[in-house]
Design a protein around this motif. Structure first.
Motif, PDB file in Angstrom:
ATOM      1  N   ARG A  70       1.732   2.228  -3.516  1.00 40.66           N
ATOM      2  CA  ARG A  70       0.644   2.685  -4.381  1.00 40.66           C
ATOM      3  C   ARG A  70       0.088   4.039  -3.967  1.00 40.66           C
ATOM      4  NH1 ARG A  70      -3.368  -2.331  -4.319  1.00 40.66           N
ATOM      5  NH2 ARG A  70      -2.895  -2.087  -2.090  1.00 40.66           N
ATOM      6  N   THR A  71       0.147   4.374  -2.696  1.00 38.56           N
ATOM      7  CA  THR A  71      -0.416   5.632  -2.198  1.00 38.56           C
ATOM      8  C   THR A  71       0.684   6.437  -1.515  1.00 38.56           C
ATOM      9  OG1 THR A  71      -2.512   4.514  -1.822  1.00 38.56           O
ATOM     10  CG2 THR A  71      -2.214   6.676  -0.802  1.00 38.56           C
TER      11      THR A  71
ATOM     12  N   ASN B 273       0.813  -1.225   0.000  1.00 32.71           N
ATOM     13  CA  ASN B 273       0.000   0.000   0.000  1.00 32.71           C
ATOM     14  C   ASN B 273       0.845   1.273   0.000  1.00 32.71           C
ATOM     15  OD1 ASN B 273      -2.374  -1.475   0.011  1.00 32.71           O
ATOM     16  ND2 ASN B 273      -2.451  -1.583   2.262  1.00 32.71           N
TER      17      ASN B 273
END
Length: 285
Positions: free
Chosen positions: A64-65, A61
């Motif tokens: 991706r962010t 995560n």
């Protein structure tokens, strides 16, 4: 003996590798297509020796962010909203204030907010009147220089210059007549026979002399108007001195002319650079 013959045949065919695989041209092309297709199929099945797939950690995560970037953008948007609120508040306060320049209902003008308004108004009127006065003075002033008089004086000076000069003005001649140097071919030397000599002399008498150089140049301490003319054989040089109204003449014979022509590669401006004056005679080196 048979082994020797077989070995000799094999040695003879070593230079023609592949020539005995097929029996005709069409069979050779068919075999080439088959090999080519087989090569392409093998290339499709080739697997890379190194793993080119993305690493498994890219699925996490935090890759991706980007939380930090989102936080910075949120802070920036909050700052912009705060500045917009401050600006909107100032605009609303200015709109609520009464306009001091609007005339009231009782007909009395509002008091002036500026203490030197009358002084600035007086200065503006004075400057406007001064500008109008200067504009009228410029429009009424007549020009000192007249282009028509300049043209008339130029024509008179040109007429006087032509009357004073015995030679035409070099700078006013066309380009083909006032070129600084003209490469002019010299006729070949005549043969020993009488026929060739008589023909060349007849042609020289019929043709007029051609000017190969016309220019002004300094020879020694004086400035001369120089002219060079030739009939293809002898060279005539004339130098005119405008101060003393005298001219010097020099005739270069054919032999000397041809020698200078060959040395200077036909450049008469270089030939003019060799001129010098000894007493009242014009000489060339």
């Amino acid at each position: 003996r048979e082994l020797a013959l077989r070995a000799g045949a094999e040695m003879a065919d070593r230079g023609r590798v592949g020539s005995l695989v097929v029996g005709c041209k069409s069979a050779a092309q068919k075999q080439w297509r088959k090999d080519h297709e087989s090569h392409r199929e093998r290339l499709k099945c080739v697997q890379p020796s190194s793993d080119m797939a993305p690493p498994s950690t890219m699925g996490m995560n935090h890759f991706r962010t980007n939380l930090k970037r989102e936080r910075l953008l949120e802070d920036r948007y909050m700052e912009i909203d705060r500045e917009n609120q401050v600006l909107l508040k100032k605009m609303s306060e200015h709109m609520k204030k009464p306009n001091p320049y609007i005339v009231k209902d009782d007909g009395k003008a509002a008091p002036s907010a500026s203490l030197n308004r009358q002084t600035r108004k007086t200065d503006l009127i004075r400057i406007t009147k001064e500008n109008q006065r200067m504009l009228q003075a410029i429009q009424k002033t007549k020009p000192v220089y007249e282009a028509k008089k300049w043209e008339d004086n130029y024509r008179k000076s040109e007429v006087l210059l032509k009357n004073c000069c015995s030679y035409p003005i070099i700078t006013r001649l066309p380009r083909d007549r006032s070129a600084p140097s003209v490469l002019m071919s010299i006729e070949p030397e005549a043969d020993a026979s009488g026929t060739g000599a008589s023909g060349s002399f007849a042609a020289a008498e019929q043709d007029d002399k051609k000017f190969v150089l016309k220019e002004g140049m300094r020879i020694g301490e004086k400035y001369y108007l120089l002219e060079m003319a030739t009939d293809g054989r002898a060279l005539t040089i004339s130098a005119y001195d405008g101060d003393t109204q005298t001219s010097l003449e020099l005739v270069v014979k054919e032999k000397k002319h041809r020698q200078l022509y060959r040395e200077l590669n036909g450049d008469y401006s270089l030939m003019a650079a060799r001129l010098h004056v000894e007493g009242d005679r014009l000489m060339i080196d």
